[in-house]
Design a protein around this motif. Structure first.
Motif, short mmCIF file in Angstrom:
data_model
loop_
_atom_site.label_atom_id
_atom_site.label_comp_id
_atom_site.label_asym_id
_atom_site.label_seq_id
_atom_site.Cartn_x
_atom_site.Cartn_y
_atom_site.Cartn_z
N GLU B 467 31.18 -34.78 62.84
CA GLU B 467 32.08 -34.82 61.69
C GLU B 467 31.75 -33.81 60.59
OE1 GLU B 467 34.89 -36.37 61.51
OE2 GLU B 467 35.25 -35.77 59.44
N PRO B 468 30.47 -33.67 60.17
CA PRO B 468 30.20 -32.71 59.08
C PRO B 468 30.68 -31.30 59.41
CG PRO B 468 28.28 -34.06 59.50
CD PRO B 468 29.27 -34.42 60.55
N LEU B 469 30.51 -30.89 60.65
CA LEU B 469 30.97 -29.55 61.00
C LEU B 469 32.50 -29.46 60.98
CD1 LEU B 469 28.60 -28.33 63.84
CD2 LEU B 469 28.46 -27.96 61.40
N PHE B 470 33.14 -30.52 61.44
CA PHE B 470 34.60 -30.53 61.35
C PHE B 470 35.05 -30.41 59.91
CE2 PHE B 470 34.55 -33.15 65.41
CZ PHE B 470 35.01 -32.13 66.17
N HIS B 471 34.38 -31.18 59.09
CA HIS B 471 34.74 -31.19 57.68
C HIS B 471 34.59 -29.80 57.07
CE1 HIS B 471 35.32 -32.90 53.75
NE2 HIS B 471 34.26 -32.26 53.34
N LEU B 472 33.51 -29.13 57.44
CA LEU B 472 33.21 -27.81 56.88
C LEU B 472 34.27 -26.79 57.26
CD1 LEU B 472 30.76 -26.88 55.26
CD2 LEU B 472 29.77 -26.03 57.37
N THR B 473 34.79 -26.89 58.48
CA THR B 473 35.62 -25.80 58.98
C THR B 473 37.11 -26.13 59.03
OG1 THR B 473 35.08 -26.62 61.18
CG2 THR B 473 33.84 -24.74 60.39
N LYS B 474 37.46 -27.33 58.67
CA LYS B 474 38.84 -27.77 58.88
C LYS B 474 39.85 -26.83 58.20
CE LYS B 474 41.38 -32.11 58.73
NZ LYS B 474 42.52 -31.68 57.94
N ASP B 475 39.59 -26.53 56.92
CA ASP B 475 40.53 -25.68 56.18
C ASP B 475 40.60 -24.29 56.78
OD1 ASP B 475 40.98 -27.77 54.58
OD2 ASP B 475 39.68 -27.10 52.94
N ALA B 476 39.44 -23.78 57.19
CA ALA B 476 39.42 -22.44 57.75
C ALA B 476 40.25 -22.39 59.02
CB ALA B 476 37.98 -22.02 58.05
N VAL B 477 40.17 -23.44 59.82
CA VAL B 477 40.96 -23.48 61.06
C VAL B 477 42.44 -23.37 60.72
CG1 VAL B 477 41.65 -24.92 63.00
CG2 VAL B 477 39.28 -24.89 62.27
N GLU B 478 42.85 -24.16 59.76
CA GLU B 478 44.27 -24.15 59.42
C GLU B 478 44.70 -22.80 58.88
OE1 GLU B 478 44.66 -27.56 56.93
OE2 GLU B 478 44.34 -28.87 58.67
N SER B 479 43.82 -22.20 58.06
CA SER B 479 44.25 -20.93 57.46
C SER B 479 44.31 -19.83 58.51
CB SER B 479 43.34 -20.57 56.29
OG SER B 479 42.30 -19.75 56.71
N VAL B 480 43.42 -19.85 59.49
CA VAL B 480 43.50 -18.84 60.55
C VAL B 480 44.78 -19.07 61.36
CG1 VAL B 480 42.48 -18.05 62.71
CG2 VAL B 480 41.02 -18.48 60.75
N LEU B 481 44.98 -20.31 61.72
CA LEU B 481 46.11 -20.62 62.59
C LEU B 481 47.44 -20.31 61.91
CD1 LEU B 481 46.26 -21.71 65.42
CD2 LEU B 481 46.80 -23.94 64.47
N ALA B 482 47.48 -20.54 60.59
CA ALA B 482 48.73 -20.33 59.87
C ALA B 482 49.16 -18.87 59.95
CB ALA B 482 48.57 -20.76 58.43
N LYS B 483 48.20 -17.96 60.07
CA LYS B 483 48.54 -16.54 60.07
C LYS B 483 48.77 -15.99 61.46
CE LYS B 483 45.86 -16.08 55.95
NZ LYS B 483 44.88 -17.17 56.04
N MET B 484 48.41 -16.77 62.47
CA MET B 484 48.61 -16.27 63.82
C MET B 484 50.04 -16.52 64.25
SD MET B 484 45.03 -17.18 65.65
CE MET B 484 45.38 -16.40 67.22
N TYR B 485 50.43 -15.78 65.28
CA TYR B 485 51.80 -15.90 65.75
C TYR B 485 51.87 -16.95 66.84
CZ TYR B 485 56.27 -14.68 67.81
OH TYR B 485 57.55 -14.72 68.30
N VAL B 486 52.64 -17.98 66.61
CA VAL B 486 52.82 -19.00 67.63
C VAL B 486 54.27 -18.96 68.07
CG1 VAL B 486 52.53 -21.41 68.21
CG2 VAL B 486 51.12 -20.38 66.45
N LYS B 487 54.46 -18.96 69.37
CA LYS B 487 55.81 -18.89 69.89
C LYS B 487 56.60 -20.10 69.37
CE LYS B 487 56.61 -19.34 74.29
NZ LYS B 487 56.57 -19.13 75.72
#
Lengths: 632, 488, 109
Positions: B467-487
């Motif tokens: 959980e601590p690692l999830f907590h640390l990176t959760k926002d970063a995951v979303e921000s990366v994904l938001a900028k990627m192109y998803v079909k």
């Protein structure tokens, strides 16, 4: 009570930690005590929970401990499911597990203190993982236990790691299991992809909405996992090799509990299997084929543990047959009775090996009846139980499976009975050559023969009682109405199932006939084997077809030739040719090209000033020509 | 302020170390690395978006490039890995004697400064600057200290990575010329949003990808790695494979996939195919290695290939898995290198065929190695499982490719192969009878036990409660994904 | 006088210089030919400079001055070059008793 379910796996975990961390400091007696006491505590707790679950108005509960994995919408909690099926397995695991721990305190006494503590530490870790496996409320937690028991099996098979062969057997077990896990994992991802969750409840609820093709694929993949863990064709070859581990380990892990994980998993996923008839057929046929194949191999084995190992594979095949024909209760029933009598057989074999000073070859035994009375009696009872002689436990459970098989396809029944006859034959071959006739070992061994101490005989006696009486938990309808206690207990899990449990698979007269035929044939086989091997216990060298059986149909050799060697050759090819010459060669080639090129250009650098100037002028002239005439 | 400290502390410590006596350099750098770790822990503890975590100052005004650093979840987890690794490396190799020790330790600290800089920079030119800053000390470290063929191996490594860097520089300059304000800042890069045509994105993608692929490395850009790892001194190998490898993955997540989403989408299948070939290929080669270092090197190639592939799956699960695995893989591989180092130090050989029976003589080492091995083969309840589970799940559920199932199934063969080669190694080195060489073996010392024990505890703790690692990176995951192109 | 004449003359001079450099083996003569080429350029520069001055004198009294400036530069550089070059040739002669450039391929080493 069920809200304390987390304590059940926690106790063995604590035992594991204590024995593991302080193995250098705690004395032998204490580590044995810790190991056994923690499992006993779990057993007591499981019993308490069992009484709660037994109540009429009990509903399955899910106890969520903490969030394990979550990413986006996917969330996998670390949670336990308490229902009749999991509680039944809890009882088997902790009950048989406790007895085997007690047995081990004496059996492993020759090890030094640190190794002794290490043994109990692994054993406790195993019980912990196995409990996780049956308690998990979703496929991921189940998978944790699934791989965890594989790890413990690896560690315990290779317990005597100085022997290179033993550690090879351990590695083989782990890798074979991994092949199964590969299928299992893919199935889990497919389920998550389809349903967005891994938990049993939601998946089973939404499963009918999925296409049959999808469910068939998933169930087949899950079954691949089961063939690895529960030693079915084609991944069964690790289990006989796993006998390299200490005998109590073979009893606990490679007979009573771990290898039944595949059956548990399929029984748990029965909703999916009911939706995929193709998968059911595959499961049934694989189980039947394994049962026959392993039984045929067991006939010609001379190592007491190898016979029992192949017999385990064969009995597991029966359980899969039961699952495949929809007799889930029957399969689970057989898991239970098998846990009793097979653990008893292995522990008895351990007692024999102990008395014989490590000798495992039945050709060098005989007449042990005189020296090991308790072991002898209990072993005999176990043999009767596994052979399916009424009214011992194996009769009831095997009969339930065979009756369900008959309903599905009479051919299944005929082959199944043939397998049961083989079982009776090889078990009594084993019994007679070991306990009857005259002693064929060395005088020195004979001198040392003695009955084992109480910690060894006590579990034997308890298991013998269970092996004899265990069958009465599942009395068929035709004997007495509503006497199938197990079926009744498991009713909520397998609700809606007609065959197997309490229902009528076939009409009463047919069932009497089936039962009579199988019991009669088995008893004839028992008497035949008894007569033959007690009169002439010397086993000759196998010849002709027997040689094929003695060499296990050459399956190991086949795998070696068609898989292992080509794989290694291919890897060697990649390593020596592709990597060195092609890929690195290309890289180094680029470097060499540059060097070669510069060596060529060096010749232009003759040092003759005239040459330089000439080149310069030519260059200028070319530039002029390009600039003035060639440009448009 | 904190990001600056994170870079300046190791940088200054390194410069000071050059002027110390050889004997005292070791203690000094350990101290400095612990200070860096302390600062990192503060940074990790601060909430995302805190003012303390960002710096933005004038730098190269003429080029429109600013000295801007920012610590987000992705940076946090990598800084944590970097800051944690260096003390671990120093303690684990405490008994090693280096010639010109002060230079050695000085360069180590400089490389740490460069690495942290890479992870913090939020300006493309600054990123490039740190990228090279990290490379140069490592070049000297690898070419001055190490095995017989170190110069040759390092030269190969340097040419490979430098070529990659140059290609990246070209791409960075091109992209910056197309941003609205012609700047190098990450915000402008992210603001491009389709202003670069698909055609341009293709070649830009490959220019940058090659730079990152060399670092990771992805098949077929990997041949520098086994040679370099084999020849470098253990501490340098640990830095190279524990942390530097992550630069490539980090680069993709921060500077490639979000900046060139179309290129990433178009070429995702091609990259995934390369990764799969690499995974299977490296696993098979690892199966037949007799040299411990090369075995670990190939195993790393296989694991990193999977991580790279999971990024291109463009799913939350996959990218979350990668971010967790960045940390986990670093910890696990560090543990493996330490074991290899301890074996080599004691027996002066890395040949698996010459060893055997160590379990009887060194039970402590065996137990710890076993835990690290289990982490490496992703057994449940070890850290490796969490990452690989999420990554496989991400690849399976990917929408950005039509071959998601094929990709996942082929890649998952590696879990079988990984078990084979790792357990093969464990069996042949640790089990079996002792031989003449391992007869006199002794168990590991206290400092080594402490370090490996720490790694083992981390492996299990993260495996049980990630959980601590999830907590640390959760926002970063979303921000990366938001900028990627998803079909759509 | 039209500019063409100057151009032809300087091209002729330049070509003579090039031909000399390429064909002669005596270092001194090669040197002289280089001077010839430099002076061909100088001539051209001066000619163009004058032309520009005549054309633009009305608006800019300093027009075309750049060309003449360059000529001075070239002269200075040429003088410096000659002094160094002749010194080298003198040293070469002293050491090898030859000023044949085909014999002197030491640059290769």
């Amino acid at each position: 009570m069920s809200k304390f379910i987390f304590l059940v796996p926690l106790f063995p975990l604590i035992g594991f930690l204590i024995n593991g961390l302080f193995r250098k400091w705690i004395p032998k007696s204490l580590s044995g005590l810790i190991g056994s006491a923690t499992v006993l505590a779990s057993f007591v707790l499981s019993l308490l929970i069992f009484f709660e679950v037994k109540e009429e108005n009990f509903h399955p509960v899910i106890i969520s401990l903490f969030e394990f994995i979550h990413a986006g919408k996917l969330s996998i909690p670390f949670s336990f499911l308490v229902d009749p099926l999991s509680v039944l397995f809890l009882l088997i695991i902790t009950g048989v597990g406790f007895l085997i721990h007690v047995y081990s305190t004496s059996y492993m006494h020759e090890e030094n203190a640190a190794a002794y503590a290490k043994y109990f530490c692994y054993l406790n870790l195993f019980v912990f993982s196995m409990l996780l496996l049956v308690l998990g409320s979703n496929y991921v937690i189940l998978f944790i236990g699934w791989e965890g028991v594989g790890l413990c099996s690896y560690l315990l098979i290779g317990y005597w790691f100085k022997n290179q062969e033993y550690s090879s057997a351990a590695k083989k077990a782990f890798v074979m299991n991994r092949i199964g896990d590969f299928g299992f994992l893919i199935a889990v991802f497919a389920l998550i992809n389809q349903f967005g969750t891994a938990s049993f409840g939601e998946i089973f609820q939404h499963a009918p909405k999925a296409t049959t093709g999808f469910i068939t694929m998933v169930t087949l993949l899950l079954f691949v996992g089961a063939t690895g863990k529960s030693a079915q064709i084609p991944l069964y070859t690790w289990l006989p090799d796993a006998m390299a581990g200490p005998t109590p380990v073979s009893a606990l892990i490679h007979a009573a509990t771990m290898v039944t994980a595949g059956i548990y998993m399929i029984a748990r996923s029965h909703v999916l299997y009911d939706l995929a008839p193709v998968s059911q057929t595959v499961v049934a046929i694989t189980g039947l084929a394994t049962a026959i194949l392993a039984a045929s191999i067991a006939i010609k084995q001379n190592d007491i543990k190898k016979v029992l190992a192949y017999s385990t594979v064969s009995q597991l095949g029966y359980m899969f047959l039961g699952l495949g024909v929809g007799a889930y209760t029957g399969a689970v029933f057989h898991v239970m009775t098998h846990a009793f009598f097979k653990a008893l057989l292995f522990l008895g074999a351990g007692s024999v090996i102990h008395a014989m000073g490590g000798e495992q070859d039945i050709r060098k035994m005989g007449a042990l009846r005189k020296y090991l009375p308790i072991t002898h009696i209990t072993f005999l009872l176990a043999c009767l139980a596994i052979a399916g002689v009424p009214p011992f436990s194996g009769f009831f459970s095997k009969d339930e499976i065979l009756a369900a098989a008959y309903e599905k396809n009479p051919l299944y029944y005929i082959i199944g009975v043939a397998g049961a006859m083989m079982t009776a034959f090889y078990m009594f071959r084993l019994y007679a050559t070991t306990f009857l006739g005259r002693f064929r070992g060395t005088a020195d061994q004979e001198h040392h023969l003695h009955e084992s101490p109480a910690p060894i005989t006590f579990p034997l006696i308890v298991l013998a009682i269970l092996a004899v009486l265990g069958g009465f938990l599942g009395i068929p309808e035709i004997f007495a109405k509503n006497a199938h206690l197990l079926g009744h207990f498991l009713q909520p899990v397998f609700a809606g199932r007609e065959s197997g449990a309490a229902g009528h698979p076939v009409d009463v007269s047919t069932e009497w006939m089936l039962m009579g035929v199988s019991a009669g044939l088995v008893i004839i086989m028992v008497i035949f084997a008894w007569m033959r091997f007690s009169r002439k216990p010397e086993l000759g060298e196998p010849a002709g077809f027997g040689k094929w059986l003695a060499n296990k149909w050459y399956v190991d050799e086949l795998y070696q030739t068609i898989i292992v060697r080509p794989l290694n050759a291919f890897a060697d090819f990649l390593n020596k040719v592709v990597e060195k010459n092609i890929i690195d060669g290309m890289v180094n080639g680029a470097g060499r090209l540059v060097q070669y090129g510069s060596r060529q250009f060096r010749y232009l650098q003759s040092g003759q000033v005239g040459g330089y100037v000439l080149l310069m002028v030519l260059g200028i002239v070319i530039l002029f020509v390009v600039q003035l005439f060639l440009r448009k | 302020m904190i990001p600056v400290l994170l870079i300046v502390v190791p940088l200054l410590a390194g410069l000071i170390s050059f002027n110390l006596k050889d004997a005292s350099a070791k203690g000094w750098t350990l101290f400095a690395s612990l200070v860096t770790l302390g600062i990192t822990l503060i940074a990790v503890a601060l909430p995302e978006g805190s003012k303390q975590l960002a710096v933005n100052a004038e730098w190269l005004t003429a080029l429109n490039s600013r000295f801007s650093l920012n610590v987000d979840g992705l940076a946090k987890i990598l800084c944590l890995l970097t800051a944690l690794s260096f003390p671990i490396i120093f303690i684990a190799t405490w008994n090693e004697q280096y010639k010109k020790a002060r230079n050695f330790f000085g360069l180590m600290m400089l490389s740490q400064a460069g690495l942290i800089g890479v992870f913090l920079a939020s300006d493309a030119l600054l990123f490039y600057f740190f990228w090279e800053l990290a490379l140069i000390p490592v070049y000297f470290l690898a070419s001055q200290w190490g095995g017989e063929k170190k110069v040759q191996a390092t030269f190969k490594f340097f040419v490979y990575t430098f070529l990659g860097s140059l290609m990246m520089l070209v791409a960075i300059i091109f992209i910056s010329q197309h941003t609205r304000d012609h700047s190098f800042s990450i915000a402008s890069f992210y603001g491009l949003k389709g202003m670069i045509s698909a055609h341009d994105q293709t070649w830009l993608f490959w220019l940058m990808f090659v730079a990152f692929a060399v670092k990771m490395p992805v098949f077929p850009f990997h041949t520098w790695q086994p040679d370099t790892y084999e020849q470098s001194t253990p501490a340098v190998t640990m830095v190279l494979s524990g942390i530097m490898v992550k630069m490539g993955l980090y680069g993709i997540m921060r500077w490639l996939a979000p900046v060139l989403p179309i290129g990433t989408y178009l070429w995702g299948d091609a990259v995934s195919t390369l990764c799969i070939i690499g995974i299977i290929y490296a696993s098979l080669i690892a199966l037949r290695q007799d040299d411990l270092k090369r075995l670990v090197a190939y195993s790393s190639i296989a694991h990193v290939g999977l991580m790279c592939m999971a990024i291109f799956a463009t799913t939350e699960s996959g990218i979350q898995g990668v971010m967790i695995q960045l940390f986990n893989h670093g910890i696990n591989i560090l543990g493996l290198w330490i074991v290899v180092y301890l074996i080599e130090k004691q027996f002066h050989t890395r040949k698996i065929s010459e060893l055997g029976g160590l379990a009887a003589k060194a039970p402590g080492l065996t137990l710890l190695l076993l835990i690290v091995t289990l982490g490496n083969i992703a057994l449940p309840l070890t850290n490796g499982f969490i990452g690989e589970f999420l990554m496989f799940n991400g690849i399976y559920t990917s929408q950005s490719t039509t071959y998601n199932v094929v990709f996942m199934v082929t890649a998952a063969i590696s879990i079988i192969l990984a078990a084979m080669y790792m357990l093969n190694m464990v069996q042949r080195v640790f089990y079996g009878p002792v031989n003449a060489l391992t007869e006199k073996a002794v168990d590991i010392r206290l400092n080594e036990k402490m370090v490996l024990g720490f790694i083992a505890v981390l492996i299990i703790l993260i495996g049980i409660y990630p959980e601590p690692l999830f907590h640390l990176t959760k926002d970063a995951v979303e921000s990366v994904l938001a900028k990627m192109y998803v079909k759509p | 006088m039209p500019i063409n004449y100057y151009i032809f003359l300087s091209v002729a001079l330049f070509c003579i210089g090039v031909a000399g450099v390429l064909t002669r083996r005596n270092a001194i003569i090669v040197f002289m030919c280089i001077e010839l080429m430099l002076n061909a350029v100088n001539l051209l520069l001066v000619a163009f400079s004058k032309m520009h001055h005549l054309a633009l004198a009305a608006t800019d009294p300093n027009a075309g001055i750049n060309g003449q400036l360059f000529v001075f530069f070239i002269m200075v550089v040429a003088a410096a070059e000659v002094s160094v070059g002749l010194a080298i040739i003198a040293m070469l002669y002293r050491n090898t008793h030859s000023v044949d450039i085909n014999f002197l391929n030491r640059l290769k080493h």
